[in-house]
Design an enzyme around this catalytic site. Sequence first.
Site, PDB file in Angstrom:
ATOM      1  N   LYS A 131      20.213  17.316  25.569  1.00 56.47           N
ATOM      2  CA  LYS A 131      19.969  18.733  25.307  1.00 56.47           C
ATOM      3  C   LYS A 131      21.219  19.548  25.647  1.00 56.47           C
ATOM      4  CE  LYS A 131      15.084  18.807  26.662  1.00 56.47           C
ATOM      5  NZ  LYS A 131      14.184  19.482  27.595  1.00 56.47           N
ATOM      6  N   ASP A 146      12.212  23.912  26.593  1.00 59.93           N
ATOM      7  CA  ASP A 146      11.059  23.059  26.876  1.00 59.93           C
ATOM      8  C   ASP A 146      10.580  22.518  25.542  1.00 59.93           C
ATOM      9  OD1 ASP A 146       9.392  22.075  29.086  1.00 59.93           O
ATOM     10  OD2 ASP A 146       7.774  22.868  27.856  1.00 59.93           O
ATOM     11  N   TYR A 165      10.845  10.098  22.586  1.00 60.66           N
ATOM     12  CA  TYR A 165       9.926   9.569  21.575  1.00 60.66           C
ATOM     13  C   TYR A 165      10.617   9.340  20.225  1.00 60.66           C
ATOM     14  CZ  TYR A 165       6.374  11.070  24.940  1.00 60.66           C
ATOM     15  OH  TYR A 165       5.616  11.230  26.076  1.00 60.66           O
ATOM     16  N   ASP A 166      11.932   9.460  20.173  1.00 63.42           N
ATOM     17  CA  ASP A 166      12.651   9.352  18.899  1.00 63.42           C
ATOM     18  C   ASP A 166      12.285   8.105  18.075  1.00 63.42           C
ATOM     19  OD1 ASP A 166      13.894  11.745  19.187  1.00 63.42           O
ATOM     20  OD2 ASP A 166      15.903  10.969  19.522  1.00 63.42           O
ATOM     21  N   LYS A 222      20.106  14.382  12.846  1.00 60.66           N
ATOM     22  CA  LYS A 222      18.941  14.821  13.623  1.00 60.66           C
ATOM     23  C   LYS A 222      19.003  16.329  13.850  1.00 60.66           C
ATOM     24  CE  LYS A 222      16.437  14.417  17.943  1.00 60.66           C
ATOM     25  NZ  LYS A 222      16.367  13.929  19.321  1.00 60.66           N
ATOM     26  N   HIS A 272      13.479  19.847  15.641  1.00 58.37           N
ATOM     27  CA  HIS A 272      12.887  21.008  16.316  1.00 58.37           C
ATOM     28  C   HIS A 272      13.950  21.753  17.117  1.00 58.37           C
ATOM     29  CE1 HIS A 272      12.857  17.467  18.823  1.00 58.37           C
ATOM     30  NE2 HIS A 272      12.524  18.133  19.909  1.00 58.37           N
TER      31      HIS A 272
HETATM   32  P1  IMP Z   1      11.130  18.783  28.936  1.00 62.94           P
HETATM   33  O1  IMP Z   1      12.405  18.397  29.582  1.00 62.94           O
HETATM   34  O2  IMP Z   1      10.056  19.223  29.849  1.00 62.94           O
HETATM   35  O3  IMP Z   1      11.341  19.734  27.805  1.00 62.94           O
HETATM   36  O4  IMP Z   1      10.560  17.424  28.351  1.00 62.94           O
HETATM   37  C1  IMP Z   1      10.507  17.164  27.025  1.00 62.94           C
HETATM   38  C2  IMP Z   1      10.105  15.723  26.799  1.00 62.94           C
HETATM   39  O5  IMP Z   1       9.708  15.657  25.427  1.00 62.94           O
HETATM   40  C3  IMP Z   1      11.261  14.760  26.969  1.00 62.94           C
HETATM   41  O6  IMP Z   1      11.218  14.102  28.174  1.00 62.94           O
HETATM   42  C4  IMP Z   1      11.050  13.777  25.834  1.00 62.94           C
HETATM   43  O7  IMP Z   1      10.168  12.783  26.252  1.00 62.94           O
HETATM   44  C5  IMP Z   1      10.354  14.613  24.788  1.00 62.94           C
HETATM   45  N1  IMP Z   1      11.335  15.143  23.832  1.00 62.94           N
HETATM   46  C6  IMP Z   1      11.820  16.408  23.735  1.00 62.94           C
HETATM   47  N2  IMP Z   1      12.703  16.511  22.729  1.00 62.94           N
HETATM   48  C7  IMP Z   1      12.787  15.282  22.205  1.00 62.94           C
HETATM   49  C8  IMP Z   1      13.550  14.748  21.131  1.00 62.94           C
HETATM   50  O8  IMP Z   1      14.364  15.404  20.467  1.00 62.94           O
HETATM   51  N3  IMP Z   1      13.344  13.438  20.876  1.00 62.94           N
HETATM   52  C9  IMP Z   1      12.483  12.666  21.572  1.00 62.94           C
HETATM   53  N4  IMP Z   1      11.771  13.101  22.587  1.00 62.94           N
HETATM   54  C10 IMP Z   1      11.917  14.416  22.898  1.00 62.94           C
END
Ligand code: IMP
Length: 203
Positions: free
Chosen positions: A12, A69, A152-153, A173, A178
């Site tokens: 990210k 998020d 989950y890619d 990608k 998203h």
């Molecule tokens: P966050 O850090 O709380 O936003 O967690 C988001 C979670 O969603 C991550 O740990 C991933 O498991 C999943 N996630 C978010 N964005 C992606 C993506 O672009 N690809 C695959 N998994 C994602």
Amino acid sequence: MKFVLASQNKHKLEEMQAILSAHGVEAVLQSDLGLHVDVEETGDTFAENALLKAKAVMEASGLPAIADDSGVCCDALNGAPGVYSARYGGPELDDAGRYRLLLANMQGAKTRAAHFTSAIACIFPNGDTIEAEGICPGTIAFAPQGTGGFGYDPVFFLPELRKTYAQLTPEEKAAVSHRGKALAVFDGKLRDYLQGGGYGTDQ
Ligand code: IMP
């Protein structure tokens, strides 16, 4: 001008740093400032959690802070894992463990429709906020495919491209994802805000 990135996820960070540097904004990590703000993601939505994280880091640093998020929502699972994507199945699971659990929970599902959402929030010390959201529709594959990306890619399938996120290059990608969409919206809003003089350029 310095902004703090509230995320610890290096994938990210790279995506956000590229956008911010185009605005002449220096992006620093919490760790660069000796900060380790750990925020409980208690919000019901991605947008609420992004705001919670950005606010906590802004208050701790005194600098504008940006947080993201994100997660994947499956129609057959009533939107799960959703805001719990990072914690799905508990802390002992790694990325592969989480997507395997998702595949197991999707067995026999009537629909494999799903979408990824990314919410970005930026909060300035004066209280101004910029928010952006991006959604990418897709399906949950029957088995993992591809080795790129993270999370989950390998199981997030894009029917139009006939590939999972993990089978795309980072550029491919970003063009459909998203987060790519949320960042494009954020990019435009930040430009309008800075050009409108919303946050002094001498900071
Ligand atoms: P966050 O850090 O709380 O936003 O967690 C988001 C979670 O969603 C991550 O740990 C991933 O498991 C999943 N996630 C978010 N964005 C992606 C993506 O672009 N690809 C695959 N998994 C994602």
